[in-house]
Design an enzyme around this catalytic site. Sequence first.
Site, PDB file in Angstrom:
ATOM      1  N   PRO A 176       0.520  -8.725 -13.963  1.00  0.00           N
ATOM      2  CA  PRO A 176      -0.129  -7.493 -14.430  1.00  0.00           C
ATOM      3  C   PRO A 176       0.375  -6.246 -13.715  1.00  0.00           C
ATOM      4  CG  PRO A 176      -1.565  -8.677 -12.922  1.00  0.00           C
ATOM      5  CD  PRO A 176      -0.374  -9.558 -13.145  1.00  0.00           C
ATOM      6  N   ASP A 219      -3.518  -4.756 -14.150  1.00  0.00           N
ATOM      7  CA  ASP A 219      -4.110  -4.733 -12.816  1.00  0.00           C
ATOM      8  C   ASP A 219      -4.821  -3.389 -12.657  1.00  0.00           C
ATOM      9  OD1 ASP A 219      -4.624  -6.011 -10.476  1.00  0.00           O
ATOM     10  OD2 ASP A 219      -2.546  -6.172  -9.837  1.00  0.00           O
ATOM     11  N   TRP A 236      -4.946  -8.029  -4.464  1.00  0.00           N
ATOM     12  CA  TRP A 236      -3.944  -9.043  -4.780  1.00  0.00           C
ATOM     13  C   TRP A 236      -4.593 -10.378  -5.140  1.00  0.00           C
ATOM     14  CZ3 TRP A 236       1.126  -8.113  -5.510  1.00  0.00           C
ATOM     15  CH2 TRP A 236       1.616  -6.885  -5.067  1.00  0.00           C
ATOM     16  N   GLN A 248       7.701  -9.159  -4.969  1.00  0.00           N
ATOM     17  CA  GLN A 248       6.529  -9.990  -5.236  1.00  0.00           C
ATOM     18  C   GLN A 248       6.568 -11.330  -4.497  1.00  0.00           C
ATOM     19  OE1 GLN A 248       3.897  -8.755  -6.795  1.00  0.00           O
ATOM     20  NE2 GLN A 248       5.133  -6.900  -6.795  1.00  0.00           N
ATOM     21  N   TRP A 291       2.574 -11.072  -5.532  1.00  0.00           N
ATOM     22  CA  TRP A 291       2.012 -11.881  -6.603  1.00  0.00           C
ATOM     23  C   TRP A 291       2.424 -13.346  -6.528  1.00  0.00           C
ATOM     24  CZ3 TRP A 291       3.850 -13.052 -12.010  1.00  0.00           C
ATOM     25  CH2 TRP A 291       2.799 -13.487 -12.831  1.00  0.00           C
ATOM     26  N   LYS A 308      12.747   2.290  -3.274  1.00  0.00           N
ATOM     27  CA  LYS A 308      12.567   1.211  -4.239  1.00  0.00           C
ATOM     28  C   LYS A 308      11.463   1.549  -5.234  1.00  0.00           C
ATOM     29  CE  LYS A 308       9.205  -1.557  -1.635  1.00  0.00           C
ATOM     30  NZ  LYS A 308       8.890  -2.864  -1.058  1.00  0.00           N
ATOM     31  N   LYS A 331       5.999  -2.523  -7.736  1.00  0.00           N
ATOM     32  CA  LYS A 331       4.559  -2.549  -7.976  1.00  0.00           C
ATOM     33  C   LYS A 331       3.830  -1.577  -7.066  1.00  0.00           C
ATOM     34  CE  LYS A 331       0.763  -5.890  -8.330  1.00  0.00           C
ATOM     35  NZ  LYS A 331       0.468  -5.794  -9.750  1.00  0.00           N
TER      36      LYS A 331
END
Length: 615
Positions: free
Chosen positions: A47, A86, A539, A575, A579, A612, A615
């Site tokens: 998400p 999210d 998270w 991630q 995630w 960068k 997320k």
Amino acid sequence: MFEQYGDRLNYPEIEEKVLKFWKEHQIFEKSISTRDESKSFTFFEGPPTVNGRPGIHHVMARALKDSVCRYKTLTGYQVHRKAGWDTHGLPIEIALEKELGFNQKSDIEKYGVAAFNKKAKDLVYHHIEMKEGWRTLTERMGYWINLDDAYITCTNNYIESIWWSLSELFKKGLIYKGFKIVPQCPHCETPLSSHELALGYDDVQDPNVYIKFKLKDEDASVMVWTTTPWTLISNVALAVGTDIDYVKIQNDKHGVLYIAEARLSVIKEEYTILEKLKGSDLLGREYEPLYTYIPVDKKAWYIISGDFVSTEDGTGVVHIAPAFGADDYEASKKFDLPFIQPVTKGGRFTEQVTDFAGRLVKTIQFQTHEEKGVDPDILRNLKERGLIYRAGNDYMHSYPHCWRCDNPLIYYARDSWYIRTTEIAKRMIELNKTINWCPPEVGAGRFGNWLEENKDWSLSRDRYWGTPLPIWLNEDGDMICVGSIEELKEGFVERDGKRIQVKDLPASEIDLHKPFVDDVKFEKNGKLYNRTPELIDVWYDSGSMPFAQWHYPFENKEIFNGNFPADFISEGIDQTRGWFYTLHAISTMLFDNVAFKNLIVNELILDKEGQKMSK
């Protein structure tokens, strides 16, 4: 048979025609409905956080996902793709703070938690549906995913599934409250987990300071190095390595000094070695405290042993401030040292520190201004007292910053809620070996190493917009963990001096967010239970999507069981400790299984500033 194009092709126009054809003829839907139900391929959508507009980095990641899902469709598989958003946590809160012009956490409470969370929810749905937003980007890039049945992490159904999972962990004894050193964001005034910590390191210049601690029984000083002068206010001991070689030297400018022999390069002037000794010879010797703002009730300001002391840098002597370092805190328990905590959760000195009261210990960038940290003034104070050997601001190193507000963190001793992920670390390592990582070195190296170094998950957050930790406590410390709305309905709220059972309230009033859940109380065996005020790590929300997207276990059990674990996921390298980790940890704890069988890990796109995009 096919439309002919001229020499000059208008690619955007061609794409628009294709998109229109797909939409009018429901090609995406037919790509699923025309496939054999018994031949399924499960994809989990990571998400995206809807705290603003999507970026070009989302296009790259989604192109990889779409390629694999379309390929599997072409080979005869039925590939369901459920979108997800999210919607909780600091990303949303910070975006809203900017919109409202807030500078600090206390502004939210002045504004009102209920009003703030309502605006947070409105902001989330606005970002999902706004023109040139997520739906527009998703459709325009031709990314096939079911937007009309997306899971949204701020809905009651999604939160209820999370509460179920937490109650399961609670029953297994995996959730506990502990007093530990945690990374704390002074700006956001909340702790972070170790996987969040890994997301926000920046290269910075910090103080590079050598300090003289004067011994009580001799006209001499012990040399100590620090990059955090503000922690000297809380110093209670000095640590040496018992087997390390130390020297006592005479220096014309600074007098007699004690320092590790391997660190004599620190001394820039000529000196004479008066004596050589081991660290064990220094144990127990007392020194004059640098600061005495806060009285102590235990023996303090003497030299102890520490197996964490090295001669790789500094002076071979470590100053101990138990409130601000893991080694320091453990040493304080071992030697029964006093605990001096003169810093608030917002990173400011308390009124007890009279000369620096209210000052930030680290420089913080607020929405409207920057406020400088106190280090330069502490160094000025020490220099005036003749306690500085040498000081600069030239220590370059990688230092942890908040992954959302980009301000420096501090290591801070406090109560926090944890998940005992260390208890299932070996099982996570075993299960990881069954996952097909692409590229494989990420799974074996970056992710595998992370699992090997696993620490208990710092779960709780001191914020407002997020999933509340569903734990209620009485005055004796006994706890209950609520795992469903039905269980919540066993509680009551007080209005106009009367108790009203939650089960008697209209369903529309039951909102599994602050402040509603904070008002719910329980009475069991004559004891009153109040909810602990914290939220959970955002998270955990995203890592719960395999089951929470289906409102499992309250409904859709067959759908979940038939689509877990996922055949495929794909996200960026960042991630690995985000995630990917939370999916893996939660799945291991709840189901003793992997959450995904195959994944592609992509590198990151940099923005125009070379930062960068992730997320």
